[in-house]
Scaffold this motif. Structure first.
Motif, PDB file in Angstrom:
ATOM      1  N   THR A   1     158.026 -54.890  20.678  1.00 49.76           N
ATOM      2  CA  THR A   1     159.395 -54.675  20.208  1.00 49.76           C
ATOM      3  C   THR A   1     159.392 -53.821  18.945  1.00 49.76           C
ATOM      4  O   THR A   1     158.661 -54.107  18.002  1.00 49.76           O
ATOM      5  CB  THR A   1     160.096 -56.019  19.919  1.00 49.76           C
ATOM      6  OG1 THR A   1     160.010 -56.846  21.082  1.00 49.76           O
ATOM      7  CG2 THR A   1     161.556 -55.806  19.559  1.00 49.76           C
ATOM      8  N   THR A   2     160.230 -52.775  18.936  1.00 52.72           N
ATOM      9  CA  THR A   2     160.328 -51.908  17.765  1.00 52.72           C
ATOM     10  C   THR A   2     161.702 -51.972  17.112  1.00 52.72           C
ATOM     11  O   THR A   2     161.861 -51.547  15.973  1.00 52.72           O
ATOM     12  CB  THR A   2     160.038 -50.441  18.142  1.00 52.72           C
ATOM     13  OG1 THR A   2     160.963 -50.032  19.157  1.00 52.72           O
ATOM     14  CG2 THR A   2     158.610 -50.267  18.623  1.00 52.72           C
ATOM     15  N   LEU A   3     162.701 -52.482  17.843  1.00 52.31           N
ATOM     16  CA  LEU A   3     164.065 -52.498  17.321  1.00 52.31           C
ATOM     17  C   LEU A   3     164.833 -53.683  17.903  1.00 52.31           C
ATOM     18  O   LEU A   3     164.763 -53.937  19.107  1.00 52.31           O
ATOM     19  CB  LEU A   3     164.782 -51.189  17.697  1.00 52.31           C
ATOM     20  CG  LEU A   3     166.243 -51.035  17.279  1.00 52.31           C
ATOM     21  CD1 LEU A   3     166.366 -50.958  15.762  1.00 52.31           C
ATOM     22  CD2 LEU A   3     166.851 -49.788  17.914  1.00 52.31           C
ATOM     23  N   LEU A   4     165.562 -54.389  17.034  1.00 52.64           N
ATOM     24  CA  LEU A   4     166.445 -55.473  17.476  1.00 52.64           C
ATOM     25  C   LEU A   4     167.864 -55.084  17.119  1.00 52.64           C
ATOM     26  O   LEU A   4     168.151 -54.739  15.966  1.00 52.64           O
ATOM     27  CB  LEU A   4     166.090 -56.799  16.795  1.00 52.64           C
ATOM     28  CG  LEU A   4     167.045 -57.959  17.105  1.00 52.64           C
ATOM     29  CD1 LEU A   4     166.894 -58.412  18.555  1.00 52.64           C
ATOM     30  CD2 LEU A   4     166.822 -59.123  16.167  1.00 52.64           C
ATOM     31  N   VAL A   5     168.754 -55.117  18.107  1.00 53.89           N
ATOM     32  CA  VAL A   5     170.166 -54.868  17.875  1.00 53.89           C
ATOM     33  C   VAL A   5     170.835 -56.229  17.820  1.00 53.89           C
ATOM     34  O   VAL A   5     170.804 -56.987  18.796  1.00 53.89           O
ATOM     35  CB  VAL A   5     170.788 -54.007  19.005  1.00 53.89           C
ATOM     36  CG1 VAL A   5     172.270 -53.779  18.739  1.00 53.89           C
ATOM     37  CG2 VAL A   5     170.043 -52.687  19.136  1.00 53.89           C
ATOM     38  N   ALA A   6     171.421 -56.549  16.672  1.00 54.49           N
ATOM     39  CA  ALA A   6     172.033 -57.864  16.467  1.00 54.49           C
ATOM     40  C   ALA A   6     173.550 -57.755  16.524  1.00 54.49           C
ATOM     41  O   ALA A   6     174.176 -57.121  15.678  1.00 54.49           O
ATOM     42  CB  ALA A   6     171.597 -58.441  15.126  1.00 54.49           C
ATOM     43  N   GLY A   7     174.127 -58.371  17.553  1.00 52.67           N
ATOM     44  CA  GLY A   7     175.570 -58.403  17.712  1.00 52.67           C
ATOM     45  C   GLY A   7     176.154 -59.668  17.119  1.00 52.67           C
ATOM     46  O   GLY A   7     175.475 -60.419  16.413  1.00 52.67           O
ATOM     47  N   ALA A   8     177.418 -59.911  17.438  1.00 53.47           N
ATOM     48  CA  ALA A   8     178.102 -61.105  16.948  1.00 53.47           C
ATOM     49  C   ALA A   8     177.391 -62.359  17.453  1.00 53.47           C
ATOM     50  O   ALA A   8     176.952 -62.413  18.593  1.00 53.47           O
ATOM     51  CB  ALA A   8     179.554 -61.092  17.417  1.00 53.47           C
ATOM     52  N   LYS A   9     177.276 -63.341  16.589  1.00 51.28           N
ATOM     53  CA  LYS A   9     176.649 -64.622  16.916  1.00 51.28           C
ATOM     54  C   LYS A   9     175.200 -64.447  17.383  1.00 51.28           C
ATOM     55  O   LYS A   9     174.757 -65.090  18.331  1.00 51.28           O
ATOM     56  CB  LYS A   9     177.457 -65.381  17.959  1.00 51.28           C
ATOM     57  CG  LYS A   9     178.852 -65.739  17.491  1.00 51.28           C
ATOM     58  CD  LYS A   9     179.605 -66.526  18.534  1.00 51.28           C
ATOM     59  CE  LYS A   9     181.007 -66.819  18.036  1.00 51.28           C
ATOM     60  NZ  LYS A   9     181.814 -67.522  19.025  1.00 51.28           N
ATOM     61  N   ALA A  10     174.481 -63.553  16.705  1.00 53.36           N
ATOM     62  CA  ALA A  10     173.068 -63.341  17.031  1.00 53.36           C
ATOM     63  C   ALA A  10     172.308 -64.638  16.766  1.00 53.36           C
ATOM     64  O   ALA A  10     172.619 -65.371  15.843  1.00 53.36           O
ATOM     65  CB  ALA A  10     172.499 -62.209  16.190  1.00 53.36           C
ATOM     66  N   GLY A  11     171.318 -64.892  17.580  1.00 60.38           N
ATOM     67  CA  GLY A  11     170.594 -66.154  17.501  1.00 60.38           C
ATOM     68  C   GLY A  11     169.274 -66.064  16.778  1.00 60.38           C
ATOM     69  O   GLY A  11     169.086 -65.264  15.856  1.00 60.38           O
ATOM     70  N   SER A  12     168.331 -66.855  17.241  1.00 61.67           N
ATOM     71  CA  SER A  12     167.027 -67.013  16.594  1.00 61.67           C
ATOM     72  C   SER A  12     166.164 -65.753  16.673  1.00 61.67           C
ATOM     73  O   SER A  12     165.172 -65.639  15.955  1.00 61.67           O
ATOM     74  CB  SER A  12     166.278 -68.181  17.226  1.00 61.67           C
ATOM     75  OG  SER A  12     166.061 -67.927  18.608  1.00 61.67           O
ATOM     76  N   LYS A  13     166.538 -64.807  17.515  1.00 60.44           N
ATOM     77  CA  LYS A  13     165.736 -63.586  17.634  1.00 60.44           C
ATOM     78  C   LYS A  13     165.728 -62.802  16.319  1.00 60.44           C
ATOM     79  O   LYS A  13     164.760 -62.107  16.020  1.00 60.44           O
ATOM     80  CB  LYS A  13     166.260 -62.704  18.768  1.00 60.44           C
ATOM     81  CG  LYS A  13     166.003 -63.298  20.136  1.00 60.44           C
ATOM     82  CD  LYS A  13     166.572 -62.424  21.236  1.00 60.44           C
ATOM     83  CE  LYS A  13     166.400 -63.124  22.573  1.00 60.44           C
ATOM     84  NZ  LYS A  13     167.077 -62.412  23.644  1.00 60.44           N
TER      85      LYS A  13
ATOM     86  N   GLU B   1     162.425 -53.613  12.882  1.00 54.89           N
ATOM     87  CA  GLU B   1     163.689 -53.066  12.401  1.00 54.89           C
ATOM     88  C   GLU B   1     164.856 -53.777  13.089  1.00 54.89           C
ATOM     89  O   GLU B   1     164.869 -53.954  14.308  1.00 54.89           O
ATOM     90  CB  GLU B   1     163.766 -51.557  12.695  1.00 54.89           C
ATOM     91  CG  GLU B   1     165.070 -50.931  12.227  1.00 54.89           C
ATOM     92  CD  GLU B   1     165.218 -49.460  12.611  1.00 54.89           C
ATOM     93  OE1 GLU B   1     166.204 -48.854  12.174  1.00 54.89           O
ATOM     94  OE2 GLU B   1     164.361 -48.933  13.355  1.00 54.89           O
ATOM     95  N   ILE B   2     165.846 -54.158  12.290  1.00 58.78           N
ATOM     96  CA  ILE B   2     167.034 -54.836  12.811  1.00 58.78           C
ATOM     97  C   ILE B   2     168.246 -54.003  12.421  1.00 58.78           C
ATOM     98  O   ILE B   2     168.400 -53.627  11.254  1.00 58.78           O
ATOM     99  CB  ILE B   2     167.174 -56.259  12.218  1.00 58.78           C
ATOM    100  CG1 ILE B   2     165.933 -57.088  12.532  1.00 58.78           C
ATOM    101  CG2 ILE B   2     168.441 -56.935  12.740  1.00 58.78           C
ATOM    102  CD1 ILE B   2     165.849 -58.406  11.780  1.00 58.78           C
ATOM    103  N   VAL B   3     169.095 -53.686  13.406  1.00 61.57           N
ATOM    104  CA  VAL B   3     170.330 -52.956  13.125  1.00 61.57           C
ATOM    105  C   VAL B   3     171.501 -53.705  13.736  1.00 61.57           C
ATOM    106  O   VAL B   3     171.360 -54.406  14.740  1.00 61.57           O
ATOM    107  CB  VAL B   3     170.307 -51.506  13.675  1.00 61.57           C
ATOM    108  CG1 VAL B   3     169.231 -50.684  13.006  1.00 61.57           C
ATOM    109  CG2 VAL B   3     170.147 -51.482  15.172  1.00 61.57           C
ATOM    110  N   GLY B   4     172.653 -53.530  13.126  1.00 57.49           N
ATOM    111  CA  GLY B   4     173.887 -54.088  13.676  1.00 57.49           C
ATOM    112  C   GLY B   4     174.375 -53.222  14.809  1.00 57.49           C
ATOM    113  O   GLY B   4     173.905 -52.090  14.999  1.00 57.49           O
ATOM    114  N   GLU B   5     175.337 -53.745  15.534  1.00 51.17           N
ATOM    115  CA  GLU B   5     175.817 -53.003  16.697  1.00 51.17           C
ATOM    116  C   GLU B   5     176.497 -51.686  16.332  1.00 51.17           C
ATOM    117  O   GLU B   5     176.378 -50.706  17.070  1.00 51.17           O
ATOM    118  CB  GLU B   5     176.725 -53.891  17.545  1.00 51.17           C
ATOM    119  CG  GLU B   5     177.891 -54.451  16.770  1.00 51.17           C
ATOM    120  CD  GLU B   5     178.558 -55.599  17.481  1.00 51.17           C
ATOM    121  OE1 GLU B   5     178.865 -55.471  18.671  1.00 51.17           O
ATOM    122  OE2 GLU B   5     178.767 -56.613  16.827  1.00 51.17           O
ATOM    123  N   GLU B   6     177.185 -51.614  15.195  1.00 54.00           N
ATOM    124  CA  GLU B   6     177.840 -50.359  14.815  1.00 54.00           C
ATOM    125  C   GLU B   6     176.799 -49.289  14.462  1.00 54.00           C
ATOM    126  O   GLU B   6     176.935 -48.135  14.856  1.00 54.00           O
ATOM    127  CB  GLU B   6     178.816 -50.581  13.651  1.00 54.00           C
ATOM    128  CG  GLU B   6     180.044 -51.401  14.042  1.00 54.00           C
ATOM    129  CD  GLU B   6     180.836 -50.821  15.199  1.00 54.00           C
ATOM    130  OE1 GLU B   6     181.058 -49.588  15.249  1.00 54.00           O
ATOM    131  OE2 GLU B   6     181.238 -51.606  16.075  1.00 54.00           O
TER     132      GLU B   6
END
Length: 188
Positions: A149-161, A171-176
């Motif tokens: 995994t190189t990128l996590l896209v975290a949306g609303a109510k993102a969980g334990s990931k 790297e973690i980015v928001g949906e926008e």
């Protein structure tokens, strides 16, 4: 009346969805997409031998032999689907204007999405739609955090990931921010 409309709509589904619905062991949604994109048509899938099937990403010798054997067994069902007018061709993945031959802004990445997509990504309300978007933009899509995994896209109510990704330095980015990164690939 609604049932007839749904049957007609199902005839236009891409090959990957049809192939997955056939239920061959080891060919879930992701593998069905890989097979459909690799071969392009049901005719080419049916003509493939085990050696040709191993050219599909993540298909080894054992899995390839099993898929080829099951496709052969499903021949009569596939013939009936074709006779009924079901689409047996995978649509060509279109690149946005100016991106011909490019690998996309996510080339070489493995992307995981968690949470509900809203805002610019609200139209991508199922995991399948999000995975297809990620793949069109050049990345591989995964359902869980791993060493690849190189990128996590975290949306609303993102969980334990999110915590797992932070711990792993991913790297973690928001949906926008993600939507801006792949704006040329969003369906308007």
């Amino acid at each position: 009346m609604k049932l007839l409309e749904q049957i007609e709509a199902a005839k236009g589904r891409p090959l990957a969805r049809v192939f997955c619905a056939l239920g061959a062991v080891g060919t879930g949604r992701g593998m069905s997409r890989r097979i459909a994109r690799h071969f392009g048509t049901m005719e080419a899938i049916r003509a493939a031998d085990a050696a040709a099937m191993t050219e599909v990403e993540l298909v080894g010798d054992t899995k390839a032999a099993g898929i080829v054997a099951q496709v052969a067994e499903l021949g009569p069902v596939i013939d009936k689907l074709a006779a009924a007018g079901v689409n047996l061709v995978e649509p060509h993945v279109e690149r946005p204007a100016g991106e011909e031959g490019a690998e996309g802004p996510l080339a070489g990445q493995c992307v995981v999405v968690t949470g509900k997509m809203t805002g610019a990504l609200a139209a991508y309300d199922t995991r399948d739609k999000v995975r297809e978007l990620i793949e069109r933009a050049g990345a591989k899509s995964a359902s869980g955090i791993s060493g690849r995994t190189t990128l996590l896209v975290a949306g609303a109510k993102a969980g334990s990931k999110v915590a797992k990704a932070e711990e792993a330095g991913i790297e973690i980015v928001g949906e926008e921010a993600f939507a801006e990164r792949i704006a040329a690939f969003l369906t308007r």
